[in-house]
Design a protein around this motif. Structure first.
Motif, short mmCIF file in Angstrom:
data_model
loop_
_atom_site.label_atom_id
_atom_site.label_comp_id
_atom_site.label_asym_id
_atom_site.label_seq_id
_atom_site.Cartn_x
_atom_site.Cartn_y
_atom_site.Cartn_z
N LYS A 56 0.82 -1.21 0.00
CA LYS A 56 0.00 0.00 0.00
C LYS A 56 0.85 1.26 0.00
O LYS A 56 0.44 2.29 -0.49
N ASP A 57 2.05 1.17 0.55
CA ASP A 57 2.88 2.36 0.75
C ASP A 57 3.69 2.78 -0.47
O ASP A 57 4.09 3.93 -0.56
N SER A 58 3.97 1.87 -1.38
CA SER A 58 4.91 2.20 -2.43
C SER A 58 4.58 1.52 -3.75
O SER A 58 4.38 0.30 -3.80
N SER A 59 4.55 2.32 -4.82
CA SER A 59 4.33 1.73 -6.14
C SER A 59 5.54 0.91 -6.57
O SER A 59 5.41 -0.05 -7.31
N ARG A 60 6.74 1.27 -6.09
CA ARG A 60 7.94 0.50 -6.40
C ARG A 60 7.83 -0.92 -5.83
O ARG A 60 8.18 -1.90 -6.48
N VAL A 61 7.30 -1.01 -4.60
CA VAL A 61 7.13 -2.32 -3.97
C VAL A 61 6.09 -3.14 -4.74
O VAL A 61 6.28 -4.33 -4.96
N ARG A 62 5.00 -2.50 -5.16
CA ARG A 62 3.98 -3.20 -5.96
C ARG A 62 4.60 -3.74 -7.24
O ARG A 62 4.38 -4.90 -7.62
N LEU A 63 5.41 -2.92 -7.91
CA LEU A 63 6.04 -3.33 -9.16
C LEU A 63 7.04 -4.46 -8.92
O LEU A 63 7.08 -5.45 -9.68
N SER A 64 7.82 -4.37 -7.86
CA SER A 64 8.79 -5.43 -7.52
C SER A 64 8.09 -6.75 -7.26
O SER A 64 8.55 -7.82 -7.70
N ASN A 65 6.98 -6.71 -6.52
CA ASN A 65 6.22 -7.92 -6.24
C ASN A 65 5.63 -8.50 -7.51
O ASN A 65 5.61 -9.72 -7.70
N LYS A 66 5.16 -7.64 -8.39
CA LYS A 66 4.60 -8.10 -9.66
C LYS A 66 5.66 -8.82 -10.50
O LYS A 66 5.42 -9.88 -11.06
N PHE A 67 6.87 -8.25 -10.55
CA PHE A 67 7.97 -8.89 -11.29
C PHE A 67 8.35 -10.22 -10.66
O PHE A 67 8.65 -11.19 -11.36
N LEU A 68 8.37 -10.29 -9.34
CA LEU A 68 8.69 -11.54 -8.65
C LEU A 68 7.66 -12.61 -9.01
O LEU A 68 8.02 -13.75 -9.35
N ILE A 69 6.38 -12.25 -8.94
CA ILE A 69 5.31 -13.20 -9.27
C ILE A 69 5.47 -13.68 -10.71
O ILE A 69 5.36 -14.87 -10.99
N GLU A 70 5.74 -12.76 -11.63
CA GLU A 70 5.90 -13.14 -13.04
C GLU A 70 7.07 -14.12 -13.22
O GLU A 70 6.98 -15.07 -13.99
#
Length: 192
Positions: free
Chosen positions: A126-140
């Motif tokens: 919730k706090d960071s779009s960078r964290v959201r993007l990093s998690n998305k890349f990890l999942i991919e």
């Protein structure tokens, strides 16, 4: 969950208590029990599990932490052999990831039946779009192994939505079902 490399006797007692409670209270025979195991206990884990009632029937998933493997595994080939031995005994294995980047050789990830994304990683979404993007890349990067990805302690529907859209189907969080020591069914309205 269990970890920290206790001796064989303590490991046996702890796992026995978890397995017994889970086996008799699980809502269906398809339910899985994830138990975190330290690499220190890996050498005697097969003997411990062989002496625990219902261990084979409880659908145990033995959870190993990626950062511990990265820090302590001198030979991934030897570790792969040990993990394959557990698989041949009928147990499933999972890898707990607490870092946004994969730390190990890519071929090693294919050994596992499940990937578990740690709550520390998802708590900052919730706090960071960078964290959201990093998690998305990890999942991919994990989706290429075609293994279920389990994500715990999601905080809010935006986090749940992010991971569902990324292809994850095994999610938990208080918005889905409140935390409880008991095994509780999820309301049908929240599944649909």
């Amino acid at each position: 969950m269990y970890g920290n490399g206790a001796n064989e006797e303590l490991l046996s007692k702890v796992i026995q208590q978890f397995v017994s409670k889970f086996y008799f209270e699980r809502p269906s025979k398809r339910a899985r029990l994830f138990i975190q195991i330290s690499l220190v206990d890996l050498d005697h884990l097969g003997n411990v599990l062989a002496n625990i009632n219902h261990a084979k029937d409880a659908n145990l998933v033995l959870l190993f932490e990626e950062s511990e493997v990265y820090a302590n595994a001198f030979s991934l080939d030897l570790l792969t052999s040990q993990l394959n031995e557990l698989l041949s005994l009928g147990y499933e294995i999972a890898l707990l990831l607490k870092d946004e980047n994969t730390l190990l050789e890519h071929s090693f990830y294919g050994v596992f039946n499940y990937f578990v994304i740690g709550s520390a990683m998802v708590s900052k979404i919730k706090d960071s779009s960078r964290v959201r993007l990093s998690n998305k890349f990890l999942i991919e990067s994990l989706l290429q192994y075609k293994r279920p990805i389990v994500i715990n302690d999601l905080d809010g529907w935006s986090s749940i939505d992010l991971f569902v859209k990324s292809g994850c189907t095994f999610l938990s969080g208080d918005d889905i079902s409140p935390t409880s020591e008991m095994i509780l069914p999820i309301e049908k309205a929240k599944i649909a």
